[in-house]
Design a protein around this motif. Sequence first.
Motif, PDB file in Angstrom:
ATOM      1  N   ALA A 299     -68.501  20.812  21.044  1.00  0.00           N
ATOM      2  CA  ALA A 299     -69.132  22.098  20.741  1.00  0.00           C
ATOM      3  C   ALA A 299     -68.851  23.129  21.829  1.00  0.00           C
ATOM      4  CB  ALA A 299     -70.644  21.910  20.586  1.00  0.00           C
ATOM      5  N   LYS A 300     -67.984  22.792  22.786  1.00  0.00           N
ATOM      6  CA  LYS A 300     -67.614  23.763  23.799  1.00  0.00           C
ATOM      7  C   LYS A 300     -66.901  24.924  23.113  1.00  0.00           C
ATOM      8  CE  LYS A 300     -67.240  20.326  27.488  1.00  0.00           C
ATOM      9  NZ  LYS A 300     -66.348  19.663  28.464  1.00  0.00           N
ATOM     10  N   PRO A 301     -67.321  26.141  23.388  1.00  0.00           N
ATOM     11  CA  PRO A 301     -66.853  27.290  22.599  1.00  0.00           C
ATOM     12  C   PRO A 301     -65.341  27.401  22.464  1.00  0.00           C
ATOM     13  CG  PRO A 301     -68.677  27.939  24.018  1.00  0.00           C
ATOM     14  CD  PRO A 301     -68.328  26.545  24.410  1.00  0.00           C
ATOM     15  N   ALA A 302     -64.596  27.269  23.563  1.00  0.00           N
ATOM     16  CA  ALA A 302     -63.138  27.451  23.494  1.00  0.00           C
ATOM     17  C   ALA A 302     -62.500  26.399  22.602  1.00  0.00           C
ATOM     18  CB  ALA A 302     -62.538  27.408  24.893  1.00  0.00           C
ATOM     19  N   GLU A 303     -62.895  25.134  22.788  1.00  0.00           N
ATOM     20  CA  GLU A 303     -62.295  24.044  22.012  1.00  0.00           C
ATOM     21  C   GLU A 303     -62.751  24.074  20.564  1.00  0.00           C
ATOM     22  OE1 GLU A 303     -61.712  20.514  25.177  1.00  0.00           O
ATOM     23  OE2 GLU A 303     -63.769  21.210  24.971  1.00  0.00           O
ATOM     24  N   GLN A 304     -64.031  24.311  20.341  1.00  0.00           N
ATOM     25  CA  GLN A 304     -64.532  24.391  18.974  1.00  0.00           C
ATOM     26  C   GLN A 304     -63.873  25.550  18.227  1.00  0.00           C
ATOM     27  OE1 GLN A 304     -68.692  25.266  18.511  1.00  0.00           O
ATOM     28  NE2 GLN A 304     -68.800  24.368  16.483  1.00  0.00           N
ATOM     29  N   GLY A 305     -63.660  26.650  18.923  1.00  0.00           N
ATOM     30  CA  GLY A 305     -63.023  27.796  18.292  1.00  0.00           C
ATOM     31  C   GLY A 305     -61.595  27.505  17.868  1.00  0.00           C
ATOM     32  N   ILE A 306     -60.842  26.818  18.719  1.00  0.00           N
ATOM     33  CA  ILE A 306     -59.471  26.452  18.360  1.00  0.00           C
ATOM     34  C   ILE A 306     -59.477  25.506  17.170  1.00  0.00           C
ATOM     35  CG2 ILE A 306     -57.383  25.280  19.143  1.00  0.00           C
ATOM     36  CD1 ILE A 306     -58.114  26.223  21.996  1.00  0.00           C
ATOM     37  N   ARG A 307     -60.358  24.503  17.213  1.00  0.00           N
ATOM     38  CA  ARG A 307     -60.439  23.550  16.096  1.00  0.00           C
ATOM     39  C   ARG A 307     -60.773  24.275  14.798  1.00  0.00           C
ATOM     40  NH1 ARG A 307     -64.484  19.991  17.805  1.00  0.00           N
ATOM     41  NH2 ARG A 307     -66.035  21.061  16.518  1.00  0.00           N
TER      42      ARG A 307
END
Length: 473
Positions: A299-307
Amino acid sequence: MERVSGGLSPKRTLDALRGALAPQDALILLMLLVLLRHEADAERADERGDRRGAAEAWDRIRRGSWDWEAYEVVAEAHRGLLHWERQYFRLQEPAGLRGVRTGGLAPLVDCVAAARDTVEFFEACLELPQTRAKGGEYYTPPAIARLLIGLLEPRTGESVYDPVCGSGGFLLWAHQYVEANGGRPRELGLYGQDASWVAVQTAAMNLTVHDAYARLEGPSSTLTDDRFRDRTFDVVVANPPFNQAGWDEGGYTHYDHRWAYGMPPPGNGNFAWAQHVVSKLSPDGRGALLLPTGAATTAKPAEQGIRARMLEADLLSCVVELPAGLIPHVRNPVSLWLFSRTKKPHRTWGRADRSGQILLIDARETAATIGRGRHTLPDEARERITSTYAAWRGAPHGTPYADEPGWCRSVPVAELAAKEHDVLPSHHVGATAAVPVVADAEEEAAQLTRELLGLFATSRRLDDELCELLRRW
């Protein structure tokens, strides 16, 4: 005593050299001698050929004056491998050879000379603990390599690329897969890169003893120095370092064209690798990437956003949750992500249009124990995963696909979007998958009506029970 193909095993041989050479140096020298012996055998088998350099060098080393020093043995091997090194590159000499007398290396030469099968012997070398790149494991277990290649189904004339090639296992299995399926493996283009010079050399030697060839680049990190920058490939497959910190070397690649779905955080390279794989896919390309299970749910913003953006671009076709312990340096379960440039029917995909859907497979319980703390993926598990994916794609050789509760489910991307784009299979293939697939809208309405009536009946029963409890109170 443990033996391989008629001689001492590589492990016993290296144990005999303990103290004379560092384990890593001894292993590199051992593999170099195996390569020389393989090339010598090939020259002798080619009656029409006029090259005899490897055969002559191998004979001189076997007879060699034990007054030589170890570095002189390596120099002789280089002379014998001159033709091979012109195709690939000059092999790096093991460090620490100065002062080591050849007599101390007699076990290495005798061991290689006694081996009946250089392929089997080299594979045994790859399984040794010393077979490590600096900073992490670079030997992918054969069961995992076979699974990924079997899912991607490389074909004659296609290109296969591994951006973190390690010992070349994925490239080799692609070559063998095409051959086993009646194709022409020599028409398969194989490409690899790795940040470790030891790994690049090992891959070149590994492919050679198996009579395969690849264009290999390195040592350099693919994420910061892509040696195939202007190329795309039909098949991309990778087992990168997990949760790689400092992968961007201080922001060196901050504006790289590959980060089309978001800048990966510098403290974790998982989604840098995911985007690199996608960036390398040809118009009908497909890719496979091993990632830690946390990448599917973070749920980390950068990683969740890419996913989320990769899902919305409909690039992810399948996620397989694999058992723990399959990869020597990873104790936790891992996930296998399959990417496709398009999920519409075409030659290398199948007949089913799976646009806007993702197949999730929970294979956590499929491991077989092969030793203390070691597990593998048995053939039946690998075949079940590949046949499920083939059926879902509508592959010509596949059976009709159906969701199986607890095993697999085809999930709409829109549903995943409502759940924070979580793609971990075990979160989706349970009770939700038990809803039966209905033939048409009328039957679906009837099914929902029956379920609703059942809920009303349950509600009335609970109301009656509650009233009875209140009267008693």
